[in-house]
Design a protein around this motif. Structure first.
Motif, PDB file in Angstrom:
ATOM      1  N   PHE A  40      28.077  31.403  46.839  1.00 50.81           N
ATOM      2  CA  PHE A  40      28.759  31.602  45.562  1.00 50.81           C
ATOM      3  C   PHE A  40      29.696  30.442  45.284  1.00 50.81           C
ATOM      4  N   ASN A  41      29.641  29.949  44.078  1.00 53.99           N
ATOM      5  CA  ASN A  41      30.638  28.970  43.675  1.00 53.99           C
ATOM      6  C   ASN A  41      31.726  29.711  42.915  1.00 53.99           C
ATOM      7  N   PRO A  42      32.946  29.810  43.508  1.00 49.53           N
ATOM      8  CA  PRO A  42      34.005  30.601  42.873  1.00 49.53           C
ATOM      9  C   PRO A  42      34.409  30.030  41.511  1.00 49.53           C
ATOM     10  N   ALA A  43      34.091  28.764  41.256  1.00 49.93           N
ATOM     11  CA  ALA A  43      34.529  28.151  39.999  1.00 49.93           C
ATOM     12  C   ALA A  43      33.726  28.653  38.807  1.00 49.93           C
ATOM     13  N   ASP A  44      32.440  29.012  38.997  1.00 45.28           N
ATOM     14  CA  ASP A  44      31.656  29.323  37.794  1.00 45.28           C
ATOM     15  C   ASP A  44      30.710  30.522  37.924  1.00 45.28           C
ATOM     16  N   SER A  45      30.766  31.260  39.039  1.00 42.10           N
ATOM     17  CA  SER A  45      29.743  32.281  39.202  1.00 42.10           C
ATOM     18  C   SER A  45      30.225  33.688  38.851  1.00 42.10           C
ATOM     19  N   GLY A  46      31.249  33.797  38.002  1.00 43.69           N
ATOM     20  CA  GLY A  46      31.725  35.116  37.612  1.00 43.69           C
ATOM     21  C   GLY A  46      32.370  35.861  38.762  1.00 43.69           C
ATOM     22  N   TRP A  47      32.848  35.114  39.705  1.00 39.08           N
ATOM     23  CA  TRP A  47      33.537  35.664  40.873  1.00 39.08           C
ATOM     24  C   TRP A  47      34.892  36.171  40.400  1.00 39.08           C
ATOM     25  N   VAL A  48      35.171  37.484  40.519  1.00 38.81           N
ATOM     26  CA  VAL A  48      36.372  38.035  39.892  1.00 38.81           C
ATOM     27  C   VAL A  48      37.622  37.912  40.752  1.00 38.81           C
ATOM     28  N   PHE A  49      37.453  37.357  41.938  1.00 39.97           N
ATOM     29  CA  PHE A  49      38.572  37.391  42.871  1.00 39.97           C
ATOM     30  C   PHE A  49      39.512  36.207  42.680  1.00 39.97           C
ATOM     31  N   GLN A  50      40.578  36.432  41.925  1.00 37.02           N
ATOM     32  CA  GLN A  50      41.541  35.356  41.707  1.00 37.02           C
ATOM     33  C   GLN A  50      42.879  35.698  42.340  1.00 37.02           C
ATOM     34  N   CYS A  51      43.614  34.649  42.709  1.00 36.13           N
ATOM     35  CA  CYS A  51      44.884  34.847  43.410  1.00 36.13           C
ATOM     36  C   CYS A  51      45.890  35.598  42.533  1.00 36.13           C
ATOM     37  N   PRO A  52      46.464  36.698  43.034  1.00 38.40           N
ATOM     38  CA  PRO A  52      47.446  37.475  42.266  1.00 38.40           C
ATOM     39  C   PRO A  52      48.671  36.655  41.853  1.00 38.40           C
ATOM     40  N   SER A  53      49.108  35.742  42.733  1.00 36.04           N
ATOM     41  CA  SER A  53      50.325  34.986  42.419  1.00 36.04           C
ATOM     42  C   SER A  53      50.101  34.110  41.186  1.00 36.04           C
ATOM     43  N   LYS A  54      48.888  33.613  41.044  1.00 36.92           N
ATOM     44  CA  LYS A  54      48.571  32.773  39.895  1.00 36.92           C
ATOM     45  C   LYS A  54      48.509  33.634  38.631  1.00 36.92           C
ATOM     46  N   LEU A  55      47.924  34.831  38.765  1.00 37.43           N
ATOM     47  CA  LEU A  55      47.786  35.721  37.612  1.00 37.43           C
ATOM     48  C   LEU A  55      49.144  36.214  37.121  1.00 37.43           C
ATOM     49  N   VAL A  56      50.026  36.547  38.072  1.00 39.07           N
ATOM     50  CA  VAL A  56      51.297  37.161  37.698  1.00 39.07           C
ATOM     51  C   VAL A  56      52.340  36.111  37.356  1.00 39.07           C
ATOM     52  N   ALA A  57      52.562  35.161  38.300  1.00 36.41           N
ATOM     53  CA  ALA A  57      53.666  34.222  38.130  1.00 36.41           C
ATOM     54  C   ALA A  57      53.235  32.946  37.423  1.00 36.41           C
ATOM     55  N   GLY A  58      51.942  32.664  37.459  1.00 39.60           N
ATOM     56  CA  GLY A  58      51.477  31.432  36.840  1.00 39.60           C
ATOM     57  C   GLY A  58      51.614  30.217  37.743  1.00 39.60           C
ATOM     58  N   TYR A  59      52.181  30.433  38.938  1.00 40.21           N
ATOM     59  CA  TYR A  59      52.296  29.325  39.886  1.00 40.21           C
ATOM     60  C   TYR A  59      51.168  29.390  40.911  1.00 40.21           C
ATOM     61  N   ASP A  60      50.783  28.215  41.394  1.00 46.82           N
ATOM     62  CA  ASP A  60      49.803  28.175  42.477  1.00 46.82           C
ATOM     63  C   ASP A  60      50.490  28.525  43.789  1.00 46.82           C
ATOM     64  N   CYS A  61      49.865  29.382  44.590  1.00 52.16           N
ATOM     65  CA  CYS A  61      50.379  29.631  45.931  1.00 52.16           C
ATOM     66  C   CYS A  61      49.774  28.571  46.864  1.00 52.16           C
ATOM     67  N   PRO A  62      50.269  28.432  48.093  1.00 54.57           N
ATOM     68  CA  PRO A  62      49.752  27.368  48.965  1.00 54.57           C
ATOM     69  C   PRO A  62      48.249  27.451  49.228  1.00 54.57           C
ATOM     70  N   ALA A  63      47.672  28.649  49.099  1.00 55.96           N
ATOM     71  CA  ALA A  63      46.245  28.781  49.408  1.00 55.96           C
ATOM     72  C   ALA A  63      45.364  28.787  48.164  1.00 55.96           C
ATOM     73  N   CYS A  64      45.965  28.681  46.975  1.00 51.54           N
ATOM     74  CA  CYS A  64      45.145  28.655  45.766  1.00 51.54           C
ATOM     75  C   CYS A  64      44.185  27.472  45.824  1.00 51.54           C
ATOM     76  N   GLY A  65      42.937  27.719  45.454  1.00 53.05           N
ATOM     77  CA  GLY A  65      41.939  26.665  45.526  1.00 53.05           C
ATOM     78  C   GLY A  65      41.184  26.688  46.841  1.00 53.05           C
ATOM     79  N   ALA A  66      41.609  27.556  47.755  1.00 52.01           N
ATOM     80  CA  ALA A  66      40.959  27.610  49.069  1.00 52.01           C
ATOM     81  C   ALA A  66      39.501  28.058  48.957  1.00 52.01           C
ATOM     82  N   GLN A  67      39.217  28.982  48.020  1.00 60.51           N
ATOM     83  CA  GLN A  67      37.837  29.453  47.863  1.00 60.51           C
ATOM     84  C   GLN A  67      36.937  28.335  47.355  1.00 60.51           C
ATOM     85  N   ARG A  68      37.427  27.600  46.320  1.00 55.62           N
ATOM     86  CA  ARG A  68      36.636  26.478  45.803  1.00 55.62           C
ATOM     87  C   ARG A  68      36.499  25.382  46.860  1.00 55.62           C
TER      88      ARG A  68
END
Lengths: 138, 79
Positions: A40-68
């Motif tokens: 699965f490519n998390p960037a474009d395959s309709g993968w719904v799992f996104q980091c909560p900190s990004k959704l709520v606070a709008g900031y990247d957490c240290p592990a954001c982007g780890a899936q990609r």
């Protein structure tokens, strides 16, 4: 007396069983993660799992982007993986070192355990965690 | 004195910082890094206490992270 002895042996075997279970489970999870993120490519395959900190606070957490980064890295694109999340290049080797030091049957386990619990390395990891958290959100 | 060195639960601490990035995981690393040196210096009681703390903080981090991720996963599925 025999009761105590029985208890001891029972405790030992259950501890050993737990360790084996722990090892088997971590291998299964690692293989599953590799298979999932290879396919699965998390960037474009309709993968719904996104980091909560990004959704709520709008900031990247240290592990954001780890899936990609994992997806890119598994396909051999190291520079893309670095672009998505350079912190993984510190975190994953450290995790491997810690796991290496956790299993008594591995060669060099004692040394790995000692290095993994080195105070300077542990605090260095914590410091890089926070520095990276701040730097990526500047 | 316990028979063998207690686990430091360092793997739990590192996993929880890598996967859910909660400050609890950082606390767990701090305690986990103390277990080995405590044990090597003969402070067995302290090593056990730090092992327990590392385990509890690591579990707190893992469980909180899992629950938060589950909630957002469900929200993501329904939205």
């Amino acid at each position: 007396m025999s009761c105590i002895l029985y208890y001891r042996i029972n405790r030992l075997t259950s501890l050993r069983r737990r360790k084996i279970l722990f090892g088997v489970l971590s291998v299964i999870i690692a293989v599953a993660v590799i298979i999932i993120y290879y396919n699965f490519n998390p960037a474009d395959s309709g993968w719904v799992f996104q980091c909560p900190s990004k959704l709520v606070a709008g900031y990247d957490c240290p592990a954001c982007g780890a899936q990609r980064a994992l997806h890119a890295g598994l396909h051999g694109d190291i520079s893309a993986a670095w672009h998505f999340n350079p912190f993984l290049f510190i975190g994953l080797p450290y995790l491997l070192l810690v796991l290496w030091g956790s299993f008594a049957f591995l060669p060099g386990q004692r040394t790995a355990c000692r290095i993994a619990h080195n105070r300077v390395l542990a605090y260095g990891y914590i410091a890089s965690f926070f520095i990276w958290w701040v730097v990526r959100n500047l | 004195m316990a028979a063998s060195k207690p686990s430091s639960y360092m793997w739990l601490a590192i996993c929880s910082t890598l996967l859910c990035c909660l400050p609890f995981g950082i606390v767990s690393i701090v305690y986990a890094s103390k277990v080995d040196s405590n044990w090597a210096m003969g402070n067995y009681e302290e090593a056990l206490a730090n092992s327990e703390k590392a385990k509890n903080w690591g579990l707190a981090s893992a469980i909180t992270g899992f629950v938060i991720c589950l909630v957002f996963f469900i929200i993501g599925l329904t939205a």
